[in-house]
Design a protein around this motif. Structure first.
Motif, mmCIF file in Angstrom:
data_model
loop_
_atom_site.group_PDB
_atom_site.id
_atom_site.type_symbol
_atom_site.label_atom_id
_atom_site.label_comp_id
_atom_site.label_asym_id
_atom_site.label_seq_id
_atom_site.Cartn_x
_atom_site.Cartn_y
_atom_site.Cartn_z
ATOM 1 N N SER A 7 -49.835 3.075 -36.333
ATOM 2 C CA SER A 7 -49.492 2.352 -37.724
ATOM 3 C C SER A 7 -47.941 1.638 -37.198
ATOM 4 C CB SER A 7 -49.447 2.904 -38.831
ATOM 5 O OG SER A 7 -50.694 3.454 -39.001
ATOM 6 N N GLY A 8 -47.575 0.684 -38.208
ATOM 7 C CA GLY A 8 -46.255 -0.014 -37.706
ATOM 8 C C GLY A 8 -45.485 -0.051 -39.338
ATOM 9 N N LEU A 9 -44.164 0.049 -39.132
ATOM 10 C CA LEU A 9 -43.408 0.054 -40.403
ATOM 11 C C LEU A 9 -42.455 -1.151 -40.400
ATOM 12 C CD1 LEU A 9 -42.748 1.516 -43.103
ATOM 13 C CD2 LEU A 9 -41.007 2.684 -41.906
ATOM 14 N N TYR A 59 -42.388 -4.732 -36.357
ATOM 15 C CA TYR A 59 -42.779 -3.462 -37.054
ATOM 16 C C TYR A 59 -42.428 -2.626 -35.953
ATOM 17 C CZ TYR A 59 -45.951 -6.095 -40.246
ATOM 18 O OH TYR A 59 -46.360 -6.763 -41.233
ATOM 19 N N LEU A 112 -46.458 7.728 -37.423
ATOM 20 C CA LEU A 112 -46.708 6.168 -36.898
ATOM 21 C C LEU A 112 -47.018 6.260 -35.657
ATOM 22 C CD1 LEU A 112 -43.139 4.501 -37.995
ATOM 23 C CD2 LEU A 112 -45.201 4.096 -38.923
ATOM 24 N N THR A 140 -43.308 0.992 -34.373
ATOM 25 C CA THR A 140 -44.336 1.809 -34.100
ATOM 26 C C THR A 140 -44.226 3.171 -33.762
ATOM 27 O OG1 THR A 140 -44.591 0.979 -31.680
ATOM 28 C CG2 THR A 140 -45.619 -0.376 -33.227
ATOM 29 N N LEU A 200 -46.584 -1.743 -44.252
ATOM 30 C CA LEU A 200 -47.214 -0.902 -43.297
ATOM 31 C C LEU A 200 -48.305 -1.643 -42.630
ATOM 32 C CD1 LEU A 200 -46.897 1.870 -42.099
ATOM 33 C CD2 LEU A 200 -48.605 2.690 -44.140
#
Length: 76
Positions: free
Chosen positions: A22-24, A46, A17, A48, A73
């Motif tokens: 990216s972010g979850l 999200y 991440l 990060t 995502l």
């Protein structure tokens, strides 16, 4: 015995991440419109790797004029 593989997996996920920007998805809320002419929007939060950020998307149940749900995502 199972702690080291679990910690390694968590670290690999965090690094993925962090280094890919990216972010979850952590949570999401549907925010109702303020006025009758406005459109509802999704408030998506999200993780990060460094913290939690929030992104807003237009909300539409059919997914035609906006999104029905938050992406799991997202690229930041």
């Amino acid at each position: 015995m199972w702690l080291k593989p679990l910690l390694a997996l968590v670290f690999i996920g965090w690094a993925a991440l962090f280094f890919t920007s990216s972010g979850l998805l952590v949570s999401s809320d549907i925010v109702p419109p303020q006025k009758a002419v406005d459109q509802a929007h999704l408030a998506c939060r999200y993780f990060t790797g460094l913290g939690v950020i929030e992104r807003a998307f237009w909300h539409d149940l059919n997914g035609v004029m906006g999104r029905a749900v938050c992406p799991r995502l997202v690229r930041l």
